[in-house]
Write a protein that holds these residues in place. Structure first.
Motif, PDB file in Angstrom:
ATOM      1  N   PRO A  17      -9.265   8.674 -14.882  1.00 44.27           N
ATOM      2  CA  PRO A  17      -8.642   7.828 -13.583  1.00 44.27           C
ATOM      3  C   PRO A  17      -8.928   7.672 -12.246  1.00 44.27           C
ATOM      4  O   PRO A  17     -10.597   8.833 -12.466  1.00 44.27           O
ATOM      5  CB  PRO A  17      -7.329   8.728 -13.658  1.00 44.27           C
ATOM      6  CG  PRO A  17      -7.468   9.256 -14.892  1.00 44.27           C
ATOM      7  CD  PRO A  17      -8.969   9.791 -15.716  1.00 44.27           C
ATOM      8  N   VAL A  18      -8.866   6.624 -11.687  1.00 46.28           N
ATOM      9  CA  VAL A  18      -9.149   6.518 -10.546  1.00 46.28           C
ATOM     10  C   VAL A  18      -8.516   7.465  -9.242  1.00 46.28           C
ATOM     11  O   VAL A  18      -7.523   7.182  -9.387  1.00 46.28           O
ATOM     12  CB  VAL A  18      -9.764   4.944 -10.112  1.00 46.28           C
ATOM     13  CG1 VAL A  18     -10.127   5.115  -8.450  1.00 46.28           C
ATOM     14  CG2 VAL A  18     -10.314   4.082 -10.825  1.00 46.28           C
ATOM     15  N   PRO A  19      -8.900   8.939  -8.418  1.00 51.23           N
ATOM     16  CA  PRO A  19      -8.741   9.220  -7.366  1.00 51.23           C
ATOM     17  C   PRO A  19      -7.801   8.068  -6.340  1.00 51.23           C
ATOM     18  O   PRO A  19      -9.019   7.423  -5.986  1.00 51.23           O
ATOM     19  CB  PRO A  19      -8.929  10.235  -7.101  1.00 51.23           C
ATOM     20  CG  PRO A  19     -10.607   9.464  -7.286  1.00 51.23           C
ATOM     21  CD  PRO A  19     -10.203   9.385  -8.290  1.00 51.23           C
ATOM     22  N   MET A  20      -6.520   8.016  -6.596  1.00 53.52           N
ATOM     23  CA  MET A  20      -5.707   7.484  -5.627  1.00 53.52           C
ATOM     24  C   MET A  20      -5.694   8.576  -4.480  1.00 53.52           C
ATOM     25  O   MET A  20      -4.312   7.707  -3.493  1.00 53.52           O
ATOM     26  CB  MET A  20      -4.618   6.443  -6.224  1.00 53.52           C
ATOM     27  CG  MET A  20      -5.303   5.255  -7.248  1.00 53.52           C
ATOM     28  SD  MET A  20      -6.985   4.154  -5.957  1.00 53.52           S
ATOM     29  CE  MET A  20      -5.583   3.698  -5.639  1.00 53.52           C
ATOM     30  N   GLY A  21      -4.376   9.210  -4.621  1.00 53.84           N
ATOM     31  CA  GLY A  21      -4.399   9.762  -3.101  1.00 53.84           C
ATOM     32  C   GLY A  21      -2.117   9.910  -3.196  1.00 53.84           C
ATOM     33  O   GLY A  21      -2.033   9.397  -4.733  1.00 53.84           O
ATOM     34  N   VAL A  22      -2.160   9.758  -2.755  1.00 53.76           N
ATOM     35  CA  VAL A  22      -0.813   9.343  -2.291  1.00 53.76           C
ATOM     36  C   VAL A  22      -0.807   7.506  -1.716  1.00 53.76           C
ATOM     37  O   VAL A  22       0.570   7.401  -1.408  1.00 53.76           O
ATOM     38  CB  VAL A  22      -0.314  10.449  -0.580  1.00 53.76           C
ATOM     39  CG1 VAL A  22      -0.466  11.335  -0.739  1.00 53.76           C
ATOM     40  CG2 VAL A  22      -0.984   9.469   0.583  1.00 53.76           C
ATOM     41  N   CYS A  23      -1.478   6.831  -2.015  1.00 52.66           N
ATOM     42  CA  CYS A  23      -1.981   5.919  -1.594  1.00 52.66           C
ATOM     43  C   CYS A  23      -0.954   4.851  -2.981  1.00 52.66           C
ATOM     44  O   CYS A  23      -1.381   5.922  -4.607  1.00 52.66           O
ATOM     45  CB  CYS A  23      -3.094   4.951  -1.814  1.00 52.66           C
ATOM     46  SG  CYS A  23      -3.769   5.445  -0.400  1.00 52.66           S
ATOM     47  N   ALA A  24      -0.441   3.706  -3.361  1.00 44.92           N
ATOM     48  CA  ALA A  24      -0.235   3.512  -4.131  1.00 44.92           C
ATOM     49  C   ALA A  24      -1.388   2.323  -4.993  1.00 44.92           C
ATOM     50  O   ALA A  24      -1.876   2.569  -4.557  1.00 44.92           O
ATOM     51  CB  ALA A  24       1.347   1.559  -4.224  1.00 44.92           C
ATOM     52  N   SER A  25      -0.930   2.172  -5.889  1.00 46.89           N
ATOM     53  CA  SER A  25      -1.691   1.526  -7.074  1.00 46.89           C
ATOM     54  C   SER A  25      -2.094  -0.081  -6.392  1.00 46.89           C
ATOM     55  O   SER A  25      -1.197  -0.776  -6.271  1.00 46.89           O
ATOM     56  CB  SER A  25      -1.416   1.185  -8.890  1.00 46.89           C
ATOM     57  OG  SER A  25      -2.200  -0.119  -9.608  1.00 46.89           O
ATOM     58  N   LYS A  26      -3.780   0.055  -6.350  1.00 47.10           N
ATOM     59  CA  LYS A  26      -4.645  -1.449  -5.850  1.00 47.10           C
ATOM     60  C   LYS A  26      -4.401  -2.546  -6.519  1.00 47.10           C
ATOM     61  O   LYS A  26      -4.270  -3.027  -5.884  1.00 47.10           O
ATOM     62  CB  LYS A  26      -5.872  -0.917  -4.626  1.00 47.10           C
ATOM     63  CG  LYS A  26      -5.698  -0.107  -3.938  1.00 47.10           C
ATOM     64  CD  LYS A  26      -7.009  -0.457  -3.283  1.00 47.10           C
ATOM     65  CE  LYS A  26      -7.173   0.889  -1.339  1.00 47.10           C
ATOM     66  NZ  LYS A  26      -6.493   2.127  -2.560  1.00 47.10           N
ATOM     67  N   THR A  27      -4.216  -1.857  -7.468  1.00 42.04           N
ATOM     68  CA  THR A  27      -4.326  -2.955  -9.316  1.00 42.04           C
ATOM     69  C   THR A  27      -2.779  -3.786  -8.723  1.00 42.04           C
ATOM     70  O   THR A  27      -2.206  -4.757  -9.372  1.00 42.04           O
ATOM     71  CB  THR A  27      -4.020  -2.958 -10.292  1.00 42.04           C
ATOM     72  OG1 THR A  27      -3.994  -2.297 -10.850  1.00 42.04           O
ATOM     73  CG2 THR A  27      -5.635  -2.547  -9.549  1.00 42.04           C
ATOM     74  N   SER A  28      -1.918  -3.188  -8.253  1.00 39.86           N
ATOM     75  CA  SER A  28      -0.527  -3.377  -8.230  1.00 39.86           C
ATOM     76  C   SER A  28      -0.285  -5.445  -7.437  1.00 39.86           C
ATOM     77  O   SER A  28      -0.872  -5.085  -6.086  1.00 39.86           O
ATOM     78  CB  SER A  28       0.713  -2.801  -7.795  1.00 39.86           C
ATOM     79  OG  SER A  28       1.853  -2.869  -7.909  1.00 39.86           O
ATOM     80  N   THR A  29       0.153  -5.480  -8.870  1.00 44.18           N
ATOM     81  CA  THR A  29       0.672  -7.109  -7.429  1.00 44.18           C
ATOM     82  C   THR A  29       2.533  -7.466  -7.916  1.00 44.18           C
ATOM     83  O   THR A  29       2.588  -8.385  -7.146  1.00 44.18           O
ATOM     84  CB  THR A  29       0.446  -8.284  -8.370  1.00 44.18           C
ATOM     85  OG1 THR A  29       0.814  -8.259 -10.430  1.00 44.18           O
ATOM     86  CG2 THR A  29      -1.255  -8.733  -8.863  1.00 44.18           C
ATOM     87  N   ALA A  30       3.167  -6.383  -7.460  1.00 40.43           N
ATOM     88  CA  ALA A  30       4.587  -6.271  -7.215  1.00 40.43           C
ATOM     89  C   ALA A  30       4.714  -6.833  -6.376  1.00 40.43           C
ATOM     90  O   ALA A  30       4.419  -6.402  -5.147  1.00 40.43           O
ATOM     91  CB  ALA A  30       5.360  -4.868  -7.908  1.00 40.43           C
ATOM     92  N   ASP A  31       6.152  -7.957  -5.475  1.00 45.61           N
ATOM     93  CA  ASP A  31       6.180  -8.527  -4.233  1.00 45.61           C
ATOM     94  C   ASP A  31       4.822  -9.023  -3.230  1.00 45.61           C
ATOM     95  O   ASP A  31       5.300  -8.284  -2.265  1.00 45.61           O
ATOM     96  CB  ASP A  31       7.018  -7.188  -3.717  1.00 45.61           C
ATOM     97  CG  ASP A  31       8.782  -7.433  -4.700  1.00 45.61           C
ATOM     98  OD1 ASP A  31       9.121  -7.983  -5.218  1.00 45.61           O
ATOM     99  OD2 ASP A  31       8.710  -6.094  -4.569  1.00 45.61           O
ATOM    100  N   THR A  32       3.733  -9.014  -4.066  1.00 41.67           N
ATOM    101  CA  THR A  32       2.670  -8.825  -3.460  1.00 41.67           C
ATOM    102  C   THR A  32       2.470 -10.876  -3.395  1.00 41.67           C
ATOM    103  O   THR A  32       2.800 -11.948  -4.281  1.00 41.67           O
ATOM    104  CB  THR A  32       0.696  -8.471  -4.260  1.00 41.67           C
ATOM    105  OG1 THR A  32       1.296  -9.342  -5.079  1.00 41.67           O
ATOM    106  CG2 THR A  32       1.471  -6.247  -3.682  1.00 41.67           C
ATOM    107  N   LEU A  33       1.284 -11.345  -2.844  1.00 45.86           N
ATOM    108  CA  LEU A  33       1.070 -12.661  -2.281  1.00 45.86           C
ATOM    109  C   LEU A  33      -0.473 -12.651  -3.106  1.00 45.86           C
ATOM    110  O   LEU A  33      -0.898 -12.362  -1.910  1.00 45.86           O
ATOM    111  CB  LEU A  33       1.747 -13.049  -0.831  1.00 45.86           C
ATOM    112  CG  LEU A  33       1.422 -14.568  -1.504  1.00 45.86           C
ATOM    113  CD1 LEU A  33       2.505 -15.433  -2.062  1.00 45.86           C
ATOM    114  CD2 LEU A  33       1.760 -15.215   0.699  1.00 45.86           C
TER     115      LEU A  33
END
Length: 415
Positions: A17-33
């Motif tokens: 797994p790639v460590p992301m810390g407290v950040c949300a997943s950058k691959t998430s497309t929920a409510d994104t454009l």
């Protein structure tokens, strides 16, 4: 047909797994454009520049085609008593039996050898729109109606009495749900998120007076061909041209290069469909008529470096780019070129390579990508001479990376 049944495919056993810390997943497309916040200037369009061969086109790249008649069955038309349509459908259904659904790029001339051996559902699929590599020699192709076809490819080496060939082994057939009344699926991409989960991203084509489309993303189970519908993320994709006559998406790839995630896609204009422009088989993609009828844009939306932004990488005239494959550097994993596949209806299909170079200013960093002049070979025409399938039936709709079978082909095996 003689064949050796391949062993069941197994995914890689370990993922880090790639460590992301407290950040949300950058691959998430929920409510994104995807496609929003276009930055920079739009480059002028490229026309088609011919090449004798494409040395950068990866041999063994898996290709899918949008063949297969969607006409009604013979029985349905017989019951309706429509004799004219029944006669028309007989020809279409018979032609279906010889049209390629999947194949592999065989050489630098862009010749595609169809894959016809196997028990996989993909070999009889209707209107395939896209294909992705799950892992190794395992792939999933998706039809416009949302049906998924998961299969593995294995190479049977030639013997003294037989040619070698690729065999497509069935794994699963599933379905991707679309929003109610949303129409057909146009593009998909399979990738791993920051938790190393296998994800499926899919979208509709948009266009038809709409300036945007929908996106869906969910964990993908290749053993069933379906997604976890309880974890579907809802998102949106907007047309980068702002013109509702352009399809919002015609192909899509996800490139994860932490901490950046790039959503690459193409958008196309089909003037024969939206404006009644007429082309004939005597024309080619360099003709003025083709340049007026078919146009494409290659773009990418980047997440992970502040607010998401979209760059228009290149524009094209005379072709509809319906398939892309990102060609990445083995060192830094950055995209160095893009394999382009067009579906130009009666004109056939081209294979091209779009070279890319980072735009850098000394002491000021990276300012995006510059697109060099793309070169093309005539995939449909060159393949027609090898297979006797009409060039108009090589409508490329998706690319996926070659598996381990490619080494056998490169080393002189025959499919």
């Amino acid at each position: 047909r003689r064949h050796a049944k391949p062993s069941a495919p197994q995914p890689p056993k370990h993922h880090t797994p790639v460590p992301m810390g407290v950040c949300a997943s950058k691959t998430s497309t929920a409510d994104t454009l995807i496609g929003g916040r276009v930055v920079g200037t739009t480059p002028p369009p490229f026309g088609v520049t011919w090449a004798d061969r494409l040395i950068d086109a990866p041999i063994g790249t898996v290709v899918c085609f949008d063949n297969g008649s969607k006409k009604k069955s013979m029985m349905s038309l017989a019951l309706e008593g429509d004799a004219k349509k029944l006669r028309e459908n007989v020809g279409a259904k018979l032609l279906d039996n010889i049209l390629p659904r999947i194949g592999i790029i065989w050489n630098e001339l862009g010749v595609v050898k169809p894959i016809v051996h196997g028990n996989a559902s993909v070999l009889d699929a209707i209107d395939l729109e896209c294909i992705s590599q799950v892992f190794g020699n395992t792939y999933v192709a998706t039809s416009s109606n949302g049906n998924t076809h998961v299969f593995s490819l294995s190479y049977n080496f030639p013997t003294c009495v037989d040619y070698g060939f690729l065999y497509a082994e069935h794994i699963a057939q599933g379905h991707l749900p679309s929003p109610p009344g949303a129409g057909e699926i146009e593009a998909t991409a399979v990738f791993r998120n920051d938790k190393s989960e296998l994800m499926m991203l899919w979208t509709g084509r948009g266009g038809d007076s709409l300036k945007e489309s929908w996106t869906r993303q969910a964990p993908f189970d290749y053993m069933t061909g379906g997604v976890d519908e309880l974890k579907i993320e809802l998102g949106r994709m907007v047309g980068v041209t702002g013109n509702p006559k352009w399809r919002t998406a015609s192909s899509m790839q996800v490139h994860v290069n932490w901490p950046v995630v790039e959503f690459w896609f193409t958008s196309v204009y089909d003037g024969t469909e939206s404006d009644g422009k007429v082309l004939t088989a005597e024309m080619d993609q360099t003709s003025p008529e083709a340049k007026a009828a078919f146009k494409s844009v290659l773009a990418k939306t980047t997440f992970g470096m502040g607010p998401s932004t979209t760059d228009i990488i290149a524009q094209y005239e005379g072709i509809k780019v319906e398939a892309i494959l990102l060609l990445k550097d083995t060192g830094d994993n950055k995209v160095k070129a893009v394999l382009l596949g067009s579906d130009d209806e009666i004109l056939g299909s081209l294979l091209g390579v779009q070279p890319l170079q980072e735009a850098k200013v000394a002491g000021m960093g990276n300012f995006g990508l510059n697109a060099g002049t793309p070169r093309f070979v005539n995939l449909a025409e060159n393949s027609m001479y090898e297979t006797f399938v009409p060039k108009s039936k090589f409508g490329t709709s998706g690319f996926a990376p070659a598996g381990s079978f490619a080494s056998a082909i490169i080393n002189g095996g025959r499919v």
